[in-house]
Scaffold this motif. Sequence first.
Motif, PDB file in Angstrom:
ATOM      1  N   GLY A 159       0.835  -1.193   0.000  1.00 50.11           N
ATOM      2  CA  GLY A 159       0.000   0.000   0.000  1.00 50.11           C
ATOM      3  C   GLY A 159       0.868   1.239   0.000  1.00 50.11           C
ATOM      4  N   ILE A 160       0.189   2.369  -0.071  1.00 51.42           N
ATOM      5  CA  ILE A 160       0.905   3.637  -0.073  1.00 51.42           C
ATOM      6  C   ILE A 160       0.098   4.642   0.731  1.00 51.42           C
ATOM      7  CG2 ILE A 160      -0.153   4.401  -2.228  1.00 51.42           C
ATOM      8  CD1 ILE A 160       2.517   5.795  -2.856  1.00 51.42           C
ATOM      9  N   THR A 161       0.825   5.439   1.502  1.00 50.84           N
ATOM     10  CA  THR A 161       0.197   6.504   2.270  1.00 50.84           C
ATOM     11  C   THR A 161       0.528   7.826   1.587  1.00 50.84           C
ATOM     12  OG1 THR A 161       0.457   5.237   4.312  1.00 50.84           O
ATOM     13  CG2 THR A 161       0.055   7.599   4.544  1.00 50.84           C
ATOM     14  N   ASN A 162      -0.490   8.615   1.350  1.00 52.71           N
ATOM     15  CA  ASN A 162      -0.313   9.906   0.676  1.00 52.71           C
ATOM     16  C   ASN A 162      -1.014  10.961   1.532  1.00 52.71           C
ATOM     17  OD1 ASN A 162       0.408  11.797  -1.212  1.00 52.71           O
ATOM     18  ND2 ASN A 162      -1.173  11.239  -2.696  1.00 52.71           N
ATOM     19  N   THR A 163      -0.226  11.623   2.419  1.00 49.45           N
ATOM     20  CA  THR A 163      -0.784  12.643   3.311  1.00 49.45           C
ATOM     21  C   THR A 163      -0.028  13.949   3.127  1.00 49.45           C
ATOM     22  OG1 THR A 163       0.711  12.113   5.134  1.00 49.45           O
ATOM     23  CG2 THR A 163      -1.381  10.905   5.065  1.00 49.45           C
ATOM     24  N   LEU A 164      -0.669  15.033   3.531  1.00 54.39           N
ATOM     25  CA  LEU A 164      -0.014  16.341   3.447  1.00 54.39           C
ATOM     26  C   LEU A 164       1.205  16.396   4.362  1.00 54.39           C
ATOM     27  CD1 LEU A 164      -3.182  18.610   3.338  1.00 54.39           C
ATOM     28  CD2 LEU A 164      -1.686  17.985   1.435  1.00 54.39           C
ATOM     29  N   ALA A 165       1.099  15.839   5.567  1.00 54.80           N
ATOM     30  CA  ALA A 165       2.231  15.833   6.499  1.00 54.80           C
ATOM     31  C   ALA A 165       3.387  15.006   5.935  1.00 54.80           C
ATOM     32  CB  ALA A 165       1.799  15.292   7.856  1.00 54.80           C
ATOM     33  N   GLY A 166       3.075  13.891   5.283  1.00 54.46           N
ATOM     34  CA  GLY A 166       4.111  13.064   4.663  1.00 54.46           C
ATOM     35  C   GLY A 166       4.808  13.798   3.529  1.00 54.46           C
ATOM     36  N   ARG A 167       4.035  14.530   2.755  1.00 54.80           N
ATOM     37  CA  ARG A 167       4.620  15.324   1.663  1.00 54.80           C
ATOM     38  C   ARG A 167       5.530  16.407   2.225  1.00 54.80           C
ATOM     39  NH1 ARG A 167       1.384  16.351  -3.419  1.00 54.80           N
ATOM     40  NH2 ARG A 167       0.777  14.271  -3.993  1.00 54.80           N
ATOM     41  N   LEU A 168       5.072  17.061   3.290  1.00 53.53           N
ATOM     42  CA  LEU A 168       5.897  18.093   3.924  1.00 53.53           C
ATOM     43  C   LEU A 168       7.211  17.483   4.396  1.00 53.53           C
ATOM     44  CD1 LEU A 168       6.331  20.951   5.026  1.00 53.53           C
ATOM     45  CD2 LEU A 168       5.170  20.214   7.118  1.00 53.53           C
ATOM     46  N   GLU A 169       7.141  16.321   5.006  1.00 54.36           N
ATOM     47  CA  GLU A 169       8.352  15.664   5.509  1.00 54.36           C
ATOM     48  C   GLU A 169       9.330  15.374   4.372  1.00 54.36           C
ATOM     49  OE1 GLU A 169      10.670  14.810   8.476  1.00 54.36           O
ATOM     50  OE2 GLU A 169       8.615  15.443   8.827  1.00 54.36           O
ATOM     51  N   ARG A 170       8.801  14.983   3.211  1.00 53.42           N
ATOM     52  CA  ARG A 170       9.671  14.658   2.067  1.00 53.42           C
ATOM     53  C   ARG A 170      10.344  15.889   1.467  1.00 53.42           C
ATOM     54  NH1 ARG A 170       5.440  11.021   1.087  1.00 53.42           N
ATOM     55  NH2 ARG A 170       4.437  12.371  -0.435  1.00 53.42           N
ATOM     56  N   VAL A 171       9.722  17.070   1.587  1.00 58.23           N
ATOM     57  CA  VAL A 171      10.308  18.264   0.964  1.00 58.23           C
ATOM     58  C   VAL A 171      10.992  19.183   1.965  1.00 58.23           C
ATOM     59  CG1 VAL A 171       8.717  18.226  -0.986  1.00 58.23           C
ATOM     60  CG2 VAL A 171       8.144  19.573   1.051  1.00 58.23           C
ATOM     61  N   LYS A 172      11.051  18.789   3.225  1.00 58.78           N
ATOM     62  CA  LYS A 172      11.677  19.642   4.244  1.00 58.78           C
ATOM     63  C   LYS A 172      13.100  20.037   3.864  1.00 58.78           C
ATOM     64  CE  LYS A 172       9.520  18.863   8.706  1.00 58.78           C
ATOM     65  NZ  LYS A 172       9.682  18.272  10.035  1.00 58.78           N
ATOM     66  N   ALA A 173      13.889  19.090   3.443  1.00 59.30           N
ATOM     67  CA  ALA A 173      15.295  19.377   3.116  1.00 59.30           C
ATOM     68  C   ALA A 173      15.396  20.355   1.945  1.00 59.30           C
ATOM     69  CB  ALA A 173      16.040  18.091   2.780  1.00 59.30           C
ATOM     70  N   ASP A 174      14.481  20.234   0.973  1.00 59.98           N
ATOM     71  CA  ASP A 174      14.501  21.146  -0.173  1.00 59.98           C
ATOM     72  C   ASP A 174      14.005  22.539   0.212  1.00 59.98           C
ATOM     73  OD1 ASP A 174      15.414  19.083  -1.782  1.00 59.98           O
ATOM     74  OD2 ASP A 174      13.404  18.493  -2.409  1.00 59.98           O
ATOM     75  N   LEU A 175      13.076  22.608   1.155  1.00 65.56           N
ATOM     76  CA  LEU A 175      12.502  23.894   1.561  1.00 65.56           C
ATOM     77  C   LEU A 175      13.374  24.654   2.552  1.00 65.56           C
ATOM     78  CD1 LEU A 175       8.732  22.993   2.055  1.00 65.56           C
ATOM     79  CD2 LEU A 175       9.755  24.289   0.195  1.00 65.56           C
ATOM     80  N   ALA A 176      14.202  23.941   3.301  1.00 67.47           N
ATOM     81  CA  ALA A 176      14.980  24.569   4.381  1.00 67.47           C
ATOM     82  C   ALA A 176      15.796  25.767   3.905  1.00 67.47           C
ATOM     83  CB  ALA A 176      15.872  23.536   5.056  1.00 67.47           C
ATOM     84  N   PRO A 177      16.563  25.698   2.807  1.00 68.26           N
ATOM     85  CA  PRO A 177      17.331  26.879   2.393  1.00 68.26           C
ATOM     86  C   PRO A 177      16.449  28.076   2.059  1.00 68.26           C
ATOM     87  CG  PRO A 177      18.111  24.925   1.223  1.00 68.26           C
ATOM     88  CD  PRO A 177      16.885  24.532   1.968  1.00 68.26           C
ATOM     89  N   GLN A 178      15.318  27.818   1.422  1.00 69.81           N
ATOM     90  CA  GLN A 178      14.418  28.911   1.061  1.00 69.81           C
ATOM     91  C   GLN A 178      13.804  29.538   2.309  1.00 69.81           C
ATOM     92  OE1 GLN A 178      11.608  27.160  -1.637  1.00 69.81           O
ATOM     93  NE2 GLN A 178      13.196  26.542  -3.070  1.00 69.81           N
ATOM     94  N   ILE A 179      13.407  28.702   3.264  1.00 73.70           N
ATOM     95  CA  ILE A 179      12.831  29.215   4.518  1.00 73.70           C
ATOM     96  C   ILE A 179      13.878  30.004   5.289  1.00 73.70           C
ATOM     97  CG2 ILE A 179      11.874  28.538   6.751  1.00 73.70           C
ATOM     98  CD1 ILE A 179      10.542  26.171   5.261  1.00 73.70           C
ATOM     99  N   ASN A 180      15.090  29.473   5.358  1.00 68.11           N
ATOM    100  CA  ASN A 180      16.167  30.192   6.053  1.00 68.11           C
ATOM    101  C   ASN A 180      16.427  31.558   5.420  1.00 68.11           C
ATOM    102  OD1 ASN A 180      16.796  28.445   8.157  1.00 68.11           O
ATOM    103  ND2 ASN A 180      18.142  27.218   6.877  1.00 68.11           N
ATOM    104  N   ARG A 181      16.407  31.610   4.110  1.00 64.67           N
ATOM    105  CA  ARG A 181      16.627  32.880   3.415  1.00 64.67           C
ATOM    106  C   ARG A 181      15.505  33.868   3.749  1.00 64.67           C
ATOM    107  NH1 ARG A 181      17.020  31.067  -1.400  1.00 64.67           N
ATOM    108  NH2 ARG A 181      14.948  31.565  -2.093  1.00 64.67           N
ATOM    109  N   LEU A 182      14.267  33.388   3.753  1.00 67.12           N
ATOM    110  CA  LEU A 182      13.142  34.259   4.095  1.00 67.12           C
ATOM    111  C   LEU A 182      13.206  34.728   5.545  1.00 67.12           C
ATOM    112  CD1 LEU A 182      10.227  32.384   2.292  1.00 67.12           C
ATOM    113  CD2 LEU A 182      11.195  34.594   1.675  1.00 67.12           C
ATOM    114  N   LEU A 183      13.624  33.834   6.439  1.00 68.39           N
ATOM    115  CA  LEU A 183      13.737  34.207   7.853  1.00 68.39           C
ATOM    116  C   LEU A 183      14.861  35.214   8.078  1.00 68.39           C
ATOM    117  CD1 LEU A 183      13.201  30.767   9.630  1.00 68.39           C
ATOM    118  CD2 LEU A 183      11.615  32.684   9.542  1.00 68.39           C
ATOM    119  N   ALA A 184      15.899  35.143   7.254  1.00 69.89           N
ATOM    120  CA  ALA A 184      17.038  36.053   7.415  1.00 69.89           C
ATOM    121  C   ALA A 184      16.705  37.464   6.926  1.00 69.89           C
ATOM    122  CB  ALA A 184      18.255  35.516   6.660  1.00 69.89           C
ATOM    123  N   GLU A 185      15.714  37.593   6.073  1.00 74.34           N
ATOM    124  CA  GLU A 185      15.371  38.912   5.510  1.00 74.34           C
ATOM    125  C   GLU A 185      14.632  39.772   6.496  1.00 74.34           C
ATOM    126  OE1 GLU A 185      13.232  38.055   1.929  1.00 74.34           O
ATOM    127  OE2 GLU A 185      15.016  37.457   0.888  1.00 74.34           O
TER     128      GLU A 185
END
Length: 185
Positions: A159-185
Amino acid sequence: MALDKLLENEAQSEIERIRAEAKGRADKIVADAQERAQTLLESRTRALESQRQAGLVRAKSAADLEMNAAQLSASESGLTQVYGLVNEYLGGISTAPEYRDILARLVVEARQAVPNAEAVEVNPADLGLGRILVQDIPVRENANITGGVRVIAQGGKSGITNTLAGRLERVKADLAPQINRLLAE
């Protein structure tokens, strides 16, 4: 008497020559000692300057490390807060008007990944909506599913689980630099 005078003059000349020679050697010894002292002083001065420079470099490096550690800590804290807010929002997403469309897309994507699906599992709060969206196979409750679906096949063996929280977990590493840049501004 002339011999006495001659011997006395010769002795006096010898004494003056010895004194002059001694004075020359003494002056040479003093000059050599002064030169060695000056060389030693310059050498010690260079060594102290080198130590001072090395100390400055170490202090700057330590300060840079502390600053980087503080920035990293602030960055991690900021990321934790951002993800906490996002997870909080995702926890209440099922009450949002667009949730029906979101759940429908999650079902379609999960069923595409598991073409021989036997059942769909949703959170008990989403059971009614799940049954409206999926009518060809059974829709069951699963309290462990939040903000998404689980599609089951082969009698529950796959089976496969497809949840919003699971998707967020998968893209955390990709989003971290962008979030850090926004937080630094």
